[in-house]
Enzyme design. Structure first.
Site, PDB file in Angstrom:
ATOM      1  CG  HIS A   1      -2.003  -1.097   1.245  1.00 17.82           C
ATOM      2  ND1 HIS A   1      -3.040  -0.995   0.365  1.00 17.82           N
ATOM      3  CD2 HIS A   1      -2.117  -2.156   1.989  1.00 17.82           C
ATOM      4  CE1 HIS A   1      -3.863  -2.144   0.570  1.00 17.82           C
ATOM      5  NE2 HIS A   1      -3.387  -2.775   1.605  1.00 17.82           N
TER       6      HIS A   1
ATOM      7  CB  CYS B   1     -25.186  -0.135  23.208  1.00 13.26           C
ATOM      8  SG  CYS B   1     -24.158   1.298  22.661  1.00 13.26           S
TER       9      CYS B   1
END
Lengths: 106, 254
Positions: free
Chosen positions: B74, B215
């Site tokens: 990359h 959550c």
């Protein structure tokens, strides 16, 4: 060696007061918290932080379990001569992490 | 505080005007923070999340498995600018929607021939923070159409389904009660444009998967496993709610 971040100005005029910042990646477990499975997380802290400038200890901090994770210190230093600013953190197991930066005084 | 007041007023107006809640403009969780916490996020040195971004930078250059590093294929991490705005996205090879974390692990397994990182490991959250950080300031833009459409629908259904002992759906608070207080804290829209975040409660970095599990736990429901397909599809829906919001990684949240 743990991951650290330090910030020392590259250059300063003699007599200048410069800001030094240092941070270490550390969980600072205080010995009072539990994992989601309910097991106690034992105390694991950095106990000492020192900063040395021109081979003289300028800051020494003794850390206690109440200090939060990733302790971050910022303080001021009077630039005298060109020299290395060295940082050292020692944890409760004696493991030492060091970092250094060169402060050039014009 | 003024911005918060405006954001709150805007969302309350939307509720009062009986407009469909989804049409409320997205507001970043940043606007619901105390000024001190905002200052911590804005200071690139004091922001603890930068520790993870830097660790990610080290891992980026580190050869793994067959001796290749992320950098070999990359180039510099900066080349990843814009990539983070698209995840979770449809993966042709996997035949499903995958998160950025799973993409990193896929690269690791296939191109580096190395063992994948654990989903909640420090290494994986550091690499994903590094990649997301490159897109800081760019608007989130995940695709919800085409092959991702069914995943988006499942994510939306999960978001709107009541669950747990408290019998609450995500939308009961994060759509219906935005700007109200839950004990001392204002309820945000639950936007995820700053993830991975440094969460002060955890004193640690966490991905969207970790937040979803937290959550779930908070409404006393069985937590979705981090990296499970349902969690990734819910992340897709959450990110789509914030399409257009600027990415803030590494954000600091309470």
């Amino acid at each position: 060696m743990r991951n650290t971040r330090i910030r020392v100005p590259e250059t300063a005029a003699a007599g200048d007061i410069v800001e030094i910042r240092a941070m270490i990646m550390h969980p600072m477990d205080n010995g009072f918290t539990y994992t989601t499975q309910g097991t106690l997380i034992p105390v694991d802290i950095v106990t000492d932080f020192t900063c040395t400038y021109l081979d003289e200890e300028v800051v020494h901090v003794r850390l206690e379990p109440g200090i939060s994770a990733n302790p971050y210190f910022s303080f001021r230093l009077r630039a005298l001569r060109t020299g290395k600013v060295e940082f050292a953190w020692v944890d409760q197991h004696g493991e030492k992490t060091v970092a250094e930066a060169l402060l050039t005084v014009k | 505080m003024k911005r918060l007041a405006l954001a709150v007023a805007a969302s309350l107006a939307a509720i009062a005007g009986s407009a469909p809640a989804q049409e409320t403009p997205p507001v970043s969780g940043y606007q619901f923070l105390l000024p001190e916490t905002q200052a911590l996020q804005d200071d690139d040195f004091a922001n603890p999340g930068m520790l993870w971004v830097e660790l990610g930078g080290k891992l980026w250059d580190e050869p793994a498995g067959n001796g290749t590093s992320c950098q070999n294929c990359h180039g510099a991490p900066e080349a990843m600018r814009g990539v983070g705005t698209r995840y979770p996205q449809w993966s042709q090879t996997e035949g499903r929607v995958i998160s950025l974390e799973q993409q990193v692990n896929q690269c690791r397994a296939e191109r580096q021939q190395a063992d994948p990182f654990g989903y909640s490991s420090q290494e994986l959250v550091s690499l994903s923070a590094l990649v997301m950080h490159q897109s800081r300031g760019l608007p989130m833009s995940v695709a919800t159409d085409g092959p991702a459409a069914s995943a988006y629908r499942r994510g939306k259904a999960y978001y709107e389904t009541r669950r747990g002992q408290l019998n609450l759906a995500c939308s009961n608070c994060h759509v219906d009660q935005v700007g109200s207080r839950l004990r001392g804290e204002p309820i945000s829209q639950g936007q995820v444009n700053g993830f991975p975040i440094y969460r002060q409660l955890w004193q640690d970095m966490g991905s969207v998967g970790r937040m979803i599990a937290w959550c779930n736990d908070a409404v006393r429901a069985e937590p979705l496993a981090e990296g499970s397909q349902m969690a990734v599809e819910l992340e897709l829906y959450l990110r789509s709610l914030g399409n257009g919001l600027a990415i803030e990684t590494p954000a600091v949240r309470r």
